[in-house]
Design a protein around this motif. Structure first.
Motif: not given
Lengths: 328, 328
Positions: A228-232, A258-259
Motif C-alpha cells: 500500500l505504501n509503495i502504491i501511495k 487499487h485495481a
DNA sequence: CTGAAAGCGCTTACAG
DNA sequence: CTGAAAGCGCTTACAG
C-alpha cells in the motif's frame, strides 16, 4: 496406595524374574520364546506398560525430540510440524513441542529440553545465541537449525538453497522483461530473507539492473501495508519479489484493492509454495521449498547422531523449484 | 564415563547432604537460606540441573501435557496450538505433541502419552473410542476434548456453543431476507458440524424454511468443489452457511470464478473467524470462536484435576459471536 | 533445619 | 537363556 503395576508384578504372575520381564521389553535383549510368551500373557492380564522414566533414568537416553517453533501462524509451519511429527513417530520418537515468541530463542525456552534430556533438537525459524546453543553441545545433544542458518557455522542446519533460489528468481524475472524490481524482505537479519535477497541482487547485477528494498516482517499484514505504501508513493515497480508467500498474498490483495492488474501492470513472485498460493483467488507464482527433503535430511542427521554422536556440522542446502502460476 | 553431574556431586562441593540439595530444588520443601545459597553456588559452578526422570519416577507425576491434534492444516489450529503452548508453559508444563491422521484416535497414538505418564491430555478436533479413552480414566489422567463433544458424555469437553451459534446464524440470515439456504457440512459425524447444522435447522424451521445439506470435509478444496457442483447443477441458494471458514473461502473462490456476486446474488457465512477471513480478498462474515476462553477453560480444568483428581465431567460450551463483514 | 537410608521401576554386568 | 544384585538420580519419611 500403590497403583501402577510394575515389572515385578508381571514377573511374579509369569513365574519368571524381573530381569526376564525387562528383557522382553528391551529391544535387542535375548529371551526364549517360552519366557516371552509367559511374560506377555501376564503383562496383558495386568495391563502392564514399561515406565519410560525409569528406563530413561537407567539408559540416560530418551525417545523424545525437542521441536522449537516460532510463528506457527505462517501456514508454512503447520506443514513442517505435521511432517516432523510423522517422521519422528515413524522412528519411534515423540515430540516435545516448544513455542517461542522471539526471533532469538531464550535460555528459559530450552531449559525444559535439557531437563528432559531430549535425544535431539530441531529449531525452526529462529536463531539462538551461541552460548545457549553450546549447552546442547556440552550434553552431546544433536541440534539442527531448520530453515535458518546461523552466522557462526558451528551447528548443523538444513535450508532450501536460498541463494540459488534468489538468483533463479532474478533471472526468471529478467527473462520476463524486468525493468525495475522491489524486494520485500522478511524480518531483518534472518538468514532466509538475506540470502534470497543476495541471490536476487547478484542476478540483477549481471544485467546492471537494481532493485529497491522494503523491509517487512513475513506476515500477511506486513506485505499488505508495504505494498500500500509503495502504491501511495507512486513507486510501483515492474515486479515484486516477496520474501515469503504469506506476505505476497498481502501484496496481491493490496494491488487488487487499487485495481492494479497482475501480471499486466506488475508481476509478483513469492516464496514457500504454501497451499494458499494455488488458490484461485491468488494463483501466485512462487518458489517451492522442498519440505519433504528438508525434513528427511533433518531427521536422518538426528537419527545418525543419536545412534552415534560425532558432532559433525554442515550447512545443508537443498534446491527448490519455481512454480509458475498467474502472477508473472 | 559418568558424564552428567548429579545432586550428590553438588552436595559434596557444597558440603551438605544430598537431601539438602534435593530440597533446594523441590518446591515446597524447607531449607535454610544459608544452605540454599551454598547449594545454588555449587550447582552453578558444576552446571547442575535436576533430572526430571528421576524426579518423575519418585513422585509418579510429570510436568507434561499431551496435546493430540489432527488437521493442523486448518489455520484455526495453529492459533489453538500457540495458545495452549503458551498457557501450559505459564503453568510450568511442557507439551508432548501427538499428531494423528484419523478422525478417531487410535490406541497406538496415545500409547506414548501413557508411557510418559503425562499429567493431563487435550484432544483437539478428534474423537476416541470409549475403551481407548478409558485407559486415561484408569490412570487418573484428566482428559479434555477440545472443540469436539463425544456422544457418550463421560469426558470433559470444551466447545464453542455450536447449537446456539447455528441458531443465531439462522436468525441472522432470515433477518437478511433468506429464502433458501445450503448448509455445507464438515466431515460427517463430527459434533461441531452436526450441532451447527442442528441449530441452523431449528432456527429456519421456526419460519418454516428449510435448507439443503451438502456434505464436505472441512478443507478449502472441499468447499471449492462442493460450491462448483452446486453452481453446475444450477441450485444456487440465496445463502450458504459453511461449517468452517477454510471451506467458506473455497466457496467464495468458486463463486468468484463464475463471477457470481457476493452478497448480491448469494450470501456466504463461515465459522471460526480465522485470520484469513478478514483479508480483503474475502471479507468473510463468520462466527468467532472464543478461542482464548476455550483454552482457558481447558487449562483451568486440567490444572485443578492435576492438583486434585475428581474425575468430574462437564460439557462446557462457550458462546461465540457474529463477525459481520462483506459476504452477507 | 539437616542427614542417613529406603525406594521409585527400570537396565545391565555378572554368574550359573 | 535366566536370575540375583547393583545402581540410575532423585524424593521422602524418619530421627536427631
Amino acid at each position: 496406595m500403590k497403583t501402577t503395576i510394575n515389572a515385578k508384578d508381571v514377573a511374579k504372575l509369569a513365574g519368571v524374574s524381573q530381569s526376564s520381564v525387562s528383557r522382553v521389553y528391551f529391544e535387542g535383549a535375548k529371551v526364549s520364546t517360552k519366557t516371552r510368551e509367559k511374560v506377555l500373557a501376564a503383562a496383558e492380564e495386568l495391563g502392564y506398560r514399561p515406565n519410560e522414566f525409569a528406563r530413561s533414568l537407567i539408559t540416560n537416553r530418551t525417545k523424545i525430540i525437542g521441536l522449537v517453533m516460532k510463528g506457527v501462524q505462517n501456514p508454512f509451519y503447520p506443514q513442517v510440524l505435521t511432517q516432523f511429527a510423522n517422521a519422528f513417530k515413524h522412528h519411534g520418537y515423540s515430540v516435545l513441542f516448544v513455542h517461542t515468541n522471539s526471533d532469538e530463542i531464550q535460555a528459559e525456552d530450552i531449559e525444559t529440553l535439557l531437563n528432559y534430556n531430549v535425544a535431539g533438537v530441531v529449531i525452526t525459524d529462529a536463531s539462538m545465541s551461541l552460548n545457549v546453543a553450546e549447552s546442547f553441545k556440552a550434553n552431546q545433544i544433536p541440534l539442527v537449525f531448520f530453515n535458518r542458518k546461523l552466522s557462526h557455522s558451528t551447528f548443523y542446519s538444513v535450508c532450501c538453497n536460498n541463494l540459488n533460489a534468489g538468483r533463479s528468481i532474478g533471472h526468471y524475472l529478467m527473462a520476463e522483461g524486468l525493468r525495475d524490481a522491489v524486494y520485500i524482505s522478511g524480518n531483518e537479519n534472518t538468514s532466509t530473507s538475506l540470502e534470497r535477497e543476495k541471490g536476487f541482487g547478484e542476478a540483477l547485477d549481471q544485467c546492471t539492473l537494481t532493485y529497491a528494498k522494503h523491509t517487512s516482517d513475513f506476515t500477511y499484514e506486513g506485505g499488505y501495508k508495504t505494498a500500500l505504501n509503495i502504491i501511495k508513493n507512486n513507486t510501483l515497480p515492474s515486479a515484486f519479489f516477496v520474501a515469503n508467500d504469506i506476505m505476497a498474498l498481502g501484496v496481491l490483495d493490496a494491488l487488487r484493492k487499487h485495481a492494479i492488474q497482475v501480471p499486466q501492470q506488475v508481476k509478483v513472485i513469492g516464496f514457500d509454495n504454501i497451499s494458499m498460493s494455488s488458490w484461485p483467488a491468488y494463483e501466485l507464482t512462487t518458489w517451492e521449498q522442498p519440505i519433504e527433503e528438508m525434513v528427511e535430511a533433518t531427521v536422518n542427521y538426528l537419527m545418525s547422531e543419536i545412534a552415534n554422536y560425532s558432532g559433525r556440522v554442515e550447512a545443508v542446502e537443498i534446491e527448490g523449484k519455481l512454480i509458475e502460476r498467474k502472477t508473472t
